[in-house]
Design a protein around this motif. Sequence first.
Motif, short mmCIF file in Angstrom:
data_model
loop_
_atom_site.label_atom_id
_atom_site.label_comp_id
_atom_site.label_asym_id
_atom_site.label_seq_id
_atom_site.Cartn_x
_atom_site.Cartn_y
_atom_site.Cartn_z
N LYS A 267 0.87 -1.18 0.00
CA LYS A 267 0.00 0.00 0.00
C LYS A 267 0.90 1.23 0.00
O LYS A 267 1.80 1.34 0.84
N VAL A 326 4.61 7.22 1.94
CA VAL A 326 5.05 6.04 2.66
C VAL A 326 4.55 4.79 1.94
O VAL A 326 3.41 4.75 1.47
N THR A 328 3.81 0.91 2.60
CA THR A 328 3.57 -0.03 3.69
C THR A 328 3.49 -1.44 3.11
O THR A 328 2.73 -1.68 2.17
N PHE A 346 3.20 -4.30 10.19
CA PHE A 346 3.45 -3.62 8.93
C PHE A 346 4.87 -3.05 8.95
O PHE A 346 5.38 -2.67 10.00
N HIS A 347 5.49 -2.96 7.78
CA HIS A 347 6.79 -2.31 7.64
C HIS A 347 6.62 -1.10 6.73
O HIS A 347 6.01 -1.21 5.66
N GLU A 348 7.12 0.03 7.13
CA GLU A 348 6.93 1.27 6.39
C GLU A 348 8.25 1.79 5.83
O GLU A 348 9.28 1.74 6.52
N TYR A 349 8.21 2.29 4.61
CA TYR A 349 9.36 2.88 3.94
C TYR A 349 8.94 4.27 3.46
O TYR A 349 8.02 4.41 2.65
N SER A 403 3.51 0.27 12.02
CA SER A 403 2.67 1.30 11.44
C SER A 403 2.10 2.19 12.51
O SER A 403 1.95 1.80 13.66
#
Length: 426
Positions: A267, A326, A328, A346-349, A403
């Motif tokens: 996402k 971002v 996700t 969740f991992h966010e960049y 997240s």
Amino acid sequence: MKIRRLLATAVVAAVTAPAALTSVTPASAATGPAAPRPQVPPLGRSSGDPYAADDAARPSLMELEKAAAAARQAYDAAVAAEAAAVRALADELSDTAPLAVAAAGAVRDAEAAAAARQAAADRLADAEAALKELPDGATEAEKARAEQDVADALAAAEDAAEAQETAGTRAKEATRARDDARAAASARVHRAGEDKAKALAAREAADKALADARKEAERGACVPEDRLTVEVTGLPATITAGTTVDFTVRVGNGTDRTLDEVWPYVKVEGSDDLLDVLWSTADSPAWQDADADHYAGAVEKLAAGAHTEVKVRLRVAASAPAGDGVATVAADYLNDDESCGGTPEFHEYGFGVVTAAPLPGPPASPAPQPQGAAATRPLTTPAAGSLADTGSSSAVPQVAGASATAVALGAGLILAVRRRKPGTEA
């Protein structure tokens, strides 16, 4: 059948007191006419909220497996400790134990000292009797010799009495040390037995929690699985509006079994809008849109220890405003036995969106100005590539983390299962 991620956070649980695993909620199919979707628990739940109990951290299968293994090891150690304590007690009760040998020797010395004292007392009695029985005609020399014998016997009797007292004290101390050591060894056996009973109860509880979790998983309950990993590579720190960028989502199966179907979750948001996301894999090379639940296709039969890569294409409209964005990512799985789960968080960049520089054009002809009118001042245009003022830092580090929604909710994981219906494409 397809899993739809609603909320996720990192799973933290005390392995000494495993809790029940997270339950699942049925959800609608991914394709076809829209069906009623499960109600998402509202953010910021209060203590009186009926969903509040689901906020508690729940252990994953891996955590329960580790807890059960640790409990079995602790029980085995307790059994070994009890056996060692029993052997130590047997050693202390043996006549060859050092303290037992010392006590026996001290007792023998005390007995010998008592016999020596008795012998000295008998000698004194004999000397005194001999002195008393001297005839009236005994010479002075005979009397002196008899008196000396009495004095010598008396001194020997006193020395023997002192030696007996000393030996008796030593025998008592040695015997007490032996008995104390035996009592301590016996107490250690008792404590080891209690520890073994506690370890057995803990092992049985951990095994039951793991068995219950596995049964629940077999019935289709979804559990967090931190051995399922997901990572983003190739996402630039800055993206210009009106351009397209490609990056990769790598999904790894660190479990000890094949995951029959895995769904990468992708996402991407910029400012207040979702950005256009396409995906492609080696098995499905044509670019396709991510579905409404933000899944980028499905991976069949991801073997234990294997990984797969999903190519993601992000298209940023030319009208997109400058600001922060971002990406996700996460991943969910479903096995043929209906066990299911996903990454616990969740991992966010983060990345930044900048506006494109305006294309140069022909200079405009100056308009005639009335005589004496003030010169018109040109409008000021922000520098190309500058970020909009969003109230926060325009440089978002490209890092993985929990997240914001998950952090707001606290610990817990809710996964919903979308089940296949007749005539509905999975």
